[in-house]
Design an enzyme around this catalytic site. Structure first.
Site, PDB file in Angstrom:
ATOM      1  N   ARG A   1     -23.897  -1.834  -1.652  1.00  0.00           N
ATOM      2  CA  ARG A   1     -22.794  -1.210  -0.577  1.00  0.00           C
ATOM      3  C   ARG A   1     -23.800  -0.765   0.443  1.00  0.00           C
ATOM      4  NH1 ARG A   1     -17.462  -1.570  -0.333  1.00  0.00           N
ATOM      5  NH2 ARG A   1     -16.415  -0.691   1.313  1.00  0.00           N
TER       6      ARG A   1
ATOM      7  N   ASP B   1     -12.551   5.490  -2.774  1.00  0.00           N
ATOM      8  CA  ASP B   1     -13.024   4.186  -2.575  1.00  0.00           C
ATOM      9  C   ASP B   1     -14.083   3.767  -3.915  1.00  0.00           C
ATOM     10  OD1 ASP B   1     -11.565   2.540  -0.674  1.00  0.00           O
ATOM     11  OD2 ASP B   1     -12.757   3.294   0.902  1.00  0.00           O
TER      12      ASP B   1
ATOM     13  N   ASP C   1      -6.369   5.464  -4.208  1.00  0.00           N
ATOM     14  CA  ASP C   1      -6.618   4.178  -3.334  1.00  0.00           C
ATOM     15  C   ASP C   1      -5.360   3.396  -3.819  1.00  0.00           C
ATOM     16  OD1 ASP C   1      -7.034   2.280  -1.678  1.00  0.00           O
ATOM     17  OD2 ASP C   1      -9.136   2.243  -1.798  1.00  0.00           O
TER      18      ASP C   1
ATOM     19  N   GLU D   1      -5.074   7.669   0.263  1.00  0.00           N
ATOM     20  CA  GLU D   1      -5.643   6.871   1.279  1.00  0.00           C
ATOM     21  C   GLU D   1      -4.650   6.915   2.496  1.00  0.00           C
ATOM     22  OE1 GLU D   1      -6.761   2.886   1.024  1.00  0.00           O
ATOM     23  OE2 GLU D   1      -7.275   2.835   3.381  1.00  0.00           O
TER      24      GLU D   1
ATOM     25  N   ASP E   1       0.954  -1.148   0.014  1.00  0.00           N
ATOM     26  CA  ASP E   1       0.160  -0.037  -0.069  1.00  0.00           C
ATOM     27  C   ASP E   1       0.720   1.092  -0.023  1.00  0.00           C
ATOM     28  OD1 ASP E   1      -3.159  -0.867   1.133  1.00  0.00           O
ATOM     29  OD2 ASP E   1      -1.531  -2.268   1.535  1.00  0.00           O
TER      30      ASP E   1
ATOM     31  N   THR F   1      -7.581  -4.025   0.638  1.00  0.00           N
ATOM     32  CA  THR F   1      -6.118  -4.778   1.244  1.00  0.00           C
ATOM     33  C   THR F   1      -6.345  -6.107   1.688  1.00  0.00           C
ATOM     34  OG1 THR F   1      -5.658  -2.453   1.664  1.00  0.00           O
ATOM     35  CG2 THR F   1      -4.386  -4.105   2.960  1.00  0.00           C
TER      36      THR F   1
ATOM     37  N   HIS G   1     -18.184  -4.508   5.813  1.00  0.00           N
ATOM     38  CA  HIS G   1     -18.154  -3.574   5.238  1.00  0.00           C
ATOM     39  C   HIS G   1     -19.382  -3.268   4.064  1.00  0.00           C
ATOM     40  CE1 HIS G   1     -13.552  -3.920   4.547  1.00  0.00           C
ATOM     41  NE2 HIS G   1     -13.735  -3.614   5.681  1.00  0.00           N
TER      42      HIS G   1
ATOM     43  N   LYS H   1     -15.579  -4.906  -7.993  1.00  0.00           N
ATOM     44  CA  LYS H   1     -16.855  -4.886  -8.253  1.00  0.00           C
ATOM     45  C   LYS H   1     -17.562  -3.919  -9.314  1.00  0.00           C
ATOM     46  CE  LYS H   1     -17.915  -4.670  -3.568  1.00  0.00           C
ATOM     47  NZ  LYS H   1     -16.339  -5.281  -2.862  1.00  0.00           N
TER      48      LYS H   1
ATOM     49  N   ILE I   1      -3.953   0.409  -2.520  1.00  0.00           N
ATOM     50  CA  ILE I   1      -4.625  -0.958  -2.708  1.00  0.00           C
ATOM     51  C   ILE I   1      -5.970  -0.950  -2.328  1.00  0.00           C
ATOM     52  CG2 ILE I   1      -4.634  -3.385  -1.947  1.00  0.00           C
ATOM     53  CD1 ILE I   1      -1.569  -3.254  -1.958  1.00  0.00           C
ATOM     54  N   ASP I   2      -7.181  -1.057  -3.032  1.00  0.00           N
ATOM     55  CA  ASP I   2      -8.345  -1.200  -2.459  1.00  0.00           C
ATOM     56  C   ASP I   2      -8.563  -2.592  -2.429  1.00  0.00           C
ATOM     57  OD1 ASP I   2     -11.062  -0.003  -1.815  1.00  0.00           O
ATOM     58  OD2 ASP I   2     -11.554  -1.405  -3.454  1.00  0.00           O
TER      59      ASP I   2
ATOM     60  N   SER J   1     -13.041  -5.634  -3.154  1.00  0.00           N
ATOM     61  CA  SER J   1     -12.441  -4.265  -3.640  1.00  0.00           C
ATOM     62  C   SER J   1     -13.245  -3.635  -4.854  1.00  0.00           C
ATOM     63  CB  SER J   1     -11.030  -4.557  -4.264  1.00  0.00           C
ATOM     64  OG  SER J   1     -11.251  -5.125  -5.683  1.00  0.00           O
TER      65      SER J   1
HETATM   66  N1  LIG Z   1     -16.780  -0.405   8.326  1.00  0.00           N
HETATM   67  C1  LIG Z   1     -16.753  -0.425   7.105  1.00  0.00           C
HETATM   68  N2  LIG Z   1     -18.026  -0.206   6.021  1.00  0.00           N
HETATM   69  C2  LIG Z   1     -17.742   0.318   4.741  1.00  0.00           C
HETATM   70  N3  LIG Z   1     -16.375   0.133   4.128  1.00  0.00           N
HETATM   71  C3  LIG Z   1     -15.084  -0.133   4.938  1.00  0.00           C
HETATM   72  C4  LIG Z   1     -15.444  -0.162   6.314  1.00  0.00           C
HETATM   73  N4  LIG Z   1     -14.197  -0.225   6.699  1.00  0.00           N
HETATM   74  C5  LIG Z   1     -13.524  -0.228   5.790  1.00  0.00           C
HETATM   75  N5  LIG Z   1     -14.243  -0.004   4.606  1.00  0.00           N
HETATM   76  C6  LIG Z   1     -13.562   0.442   3.369  1.00  0.00           C
HETATM   77  O1  LIG Z   1     -13.776  -0.861   2.479  1.00  0.00           O
HETATM   78  C7  LIG Z   1     -12.847  -1.060   1.320  1.00  0.00           C
HETATM   79  C8  LIG Z   1     -12.642  -2.550   0.728  1.00  0.00           C
HETATM   80  O2  LIG Z   1     -13.794  -2.417  -0.055  1.00  0.00           O
HETATM   81  P1  LIG Z   1     -14.711  -3.751  -0.018  1.00  0.00           P
HETATM   82  O3  LIG Z   1     -15.548  -3.727   1.141  1.00  0.00           O
HETATM   83  O4  LIG Z   1     -15.508  -3.685  -1.336  1.00  0.00           O
HETATM   84  O5  LIG Z   1     -13.618  -4.886  -0.296  1.00  0.00           O
HETATM   85  S1  LIG Z   1     -13.469  -6.279   0.930  1.00  0.00           S
HETATM   86  O6  LIG Z   1     -14.550  -7.142   0.797  1.00  0.00           O
HETATM   87  O7  LIG Z   1     -12.959  -5.645   2.142  1.00  0.00           O
HETATM   88  O8  LIG Z   1     -12.072  -6.898   0.361  1.00  0.00           O
HETATM   89  C9  LIG Z   1     -11.685  -0.667   2.275  1.00  0.00           C
HETATM   90  O9  LIG Z   1     -10.612   0.008   1.401  1.00  0.00           O
HETATM   91  P2  LIG Z   1      -9.171  -0.335   1.657  1.00  0.00           P
HETATM   92  O10 LIG Z   1      -9.007  -0.117   2.869  1.00  0.00           O
HETATM   93  O11 LIG Z   1      -8.656   0.396   0.285  1.00  0.00           O
HETATM   94  O12 LIG Z   1      -8.987  -1.695   1.158  1.00  0.00           O
HETATM   95  C10 LIG Z   1     -12.127   0.315   3.237  1.00  0.00           C
HETATM   96  O13 LIG Z   1     -12.015   1.712   2.779  1.00  0.00           O
HETATM   97 MG   LIG Z   2     -10.390   1.323  -0.521  1.00  0.00          MG
HETATM   98 MG   LIG Z   3      -6.637   1.055   0.400  1.00  0.00          MG
HETATM   99 MG   LIG Z   4      -7.150   0.851   3.571  1.00  0.00          MG
END
Ligand SMILES: Nc1ncnc2c1ncn2[C@@H]1O[C@H](COP(=O)(O)OS(=O)(=O)O)[C@@H](OP(=O)(O)O)[C@H]1O
Ligand SMILES: [Mg+2]
Ligand SMILES: [Mg+2]
Ligand SMILES: [Mg+2]
Length: 336
Positions: free
Chosen positions: A260, A273, A126, A70, A47, A131, A219, A246, A128-129, A243
């Site tokens: 979402r 995101d 982002d 991020e 990241d 992670t 999430h 989708k 790495i989305d 990520s």
């Molecule tokens: N509580 C909560 N609710 C909603 N979203 C959240 C939450 N916590 C984290 N995040 C964000 O979710 C990003 C990851 O996306 P996804 O949920 O689509 O992917 S995954 O299923 O987690 O792999 C993730 O992005 P990355 O941190 O870049 O991985 C977060 O920004």
């Molecule tokens: Mg993300």
């Molecule tokens: Mg990220």
């Molecule tokens: Mg993150």
């Protein structure tokens, strides 16, 4: 030359270089260990390094453009983090033409601390989305978008583990998606610069749909999604993928709806995101809004402060999906 041509080619190159960083880290699993940030979410050397690589490449061509990224260096500083810092530096310099020293590395990452807002040009990144998906060896995406006066004008997403053709198990992995406002949406392989236009799958009734949701139930509420799917008479199982992949999947017709659904009222979505994904949806013939049908507002800082949850689908079914969401949300508010 078409509008934003230099931005488009620079962003594609930056995302491809950062994707190489992620792939290299994953090949050496010992490096892919995560540390936990203050907000309890994971981060890896990949990241940090992906953000350093992209910010450096953008900074060379567009030195005056701010970046809303991020990551920052808060947890990369101090003696205790020296080994991590050295690993990030080594990785970053294995990709960049002109090597950075430690200070330049830290300031490259911290170029991403811009607060966002409505005025002028800014990139949102982002590195790495997904992670968590990256750490599991599943889907993740490197996501970069250009926002001008609050509007997403360009989006690029690199998906190193995504098959080019989901229906073909032998299909090459590593796809890049690109959209410029008004110019359509395209997919290409990492290994070739040939771009193919992509489109939402045509659909006339929600009951025929496959919906995508997060792998992580924390999430996006899987329970609420199941209730919404039942109301829409959807019989196909959910397509759970990590990520912003989708967004890529619905935009090329692998699935039809992205839900979402907030799991807690405090959580506000980050602009990085959803910026590139939202443009990809719009440019491939889809519709995107929050759960109340409101357009996503990228002009309010680092977060989507004016929006709750996300829903993207084909315009033929969007209002029916929103109605079903409202029914489920209303019932929950009554029961709480
Ligand atoms: N509580 C909560 N609710 C909603 N979203 C959240 C939450 N916590 C984290 N995040 C964000 O979710 C990003 C990851 O996306 P996804 O949920 O689509 O992917 S995954 O299923 O987690 O792999 C993730 O992005 P990355 O941190 O870049 O991985 C977060 O920004
Ligand atoms: Mg993300
Ligand atoms: Mg990220
Ligand atoms: Mg993150």
């Amino acid at each position: 030359m078409s509008v934003l041509a230099l931005e488009r080619s620079t962003a594609i190159n930056a995302v491809l270089q950062a994707s190489k960083v992620c792939q290299a880290v994953f090949r050496n699993l010992a490096d892919a260990k995560a540390i936990t940030k203050k907000d309890k979410t994971p981060i890896t050397v990949a990241d940090y390094s992906a953000q350093a690589v992209i910010n450096t490449i953008l900074g060379k061509t567009f030195p005056n453009d701010p970046i809303v990224g991020e990551e920052d260096t808060d947890e990369l500083r101090g003696d205790e983090r020296k080994p991590l810092r050295e690993k990030v530096l080594e990785l970053t310099n294995s990709i960049l033409d002109v090597p950075l020293d430690e200070n330049k590395l830290l300031s490259a990452i911290d170029r991403g601390t811009h607060p966002g807002g409505i005025k002028g040009r800014m990139w949102t990144l982002d590195p790495i989305d997904g992670t968590k998906g990256f750490l599991r060896g599943e889907q993740y995406a490197v996501c970069l978008a250009l926002i001008i006066d609050g509007q997403v004008e360009l989006g690029v997403m690199g998906c190193p583990n995504l098959p080019f053709d989901l229906k073909n198990k032998e299909s090459e992995r590593g796809c890049l998606f690109v959209a410029v406002k008004g110019q359509g949406a395209f997919q290409r392989k990492f290994s070739s610069s040939d771009e193919l236009p992509i489109h939402f799958a045509n659909i006339s009734s929600p009951s025929e749909a496959t919906f995508c949701e997060s792998v992580e139930a924390g999430h996006s509420s899987h329970d609420d999604a199941a209730k919404i799917a039942a109301l829409l008479e959807i019989s196909k199982p959910p397509f759970r993928v990590d990520s912003q992949c989708k967004y890529c999947c619905i935009s090329r017709g692998d699935a039809n709806i992205y839900l979402r659904l907030p799991t807690n009222v405090q959580y506000i979505e980050n602009i990085w995101d959803h910026a590139s994904g939202s443009l990809l949806v719009n440019e491939s013939g889809g519709t995107i809004s929050d759960l109340y049908g409101k357009a996503l507002d990228f002009s309010l800082g680092r977060k989507l402060k004016a929006n709750t949850g996300i829903v993207a689908s084909h315009p033929n079914i969007h209002s029916q999906v929103l109605d079903a969401i409202q029914q489920v949300i209303k019932k929950e508010n009554i029961n709480n």
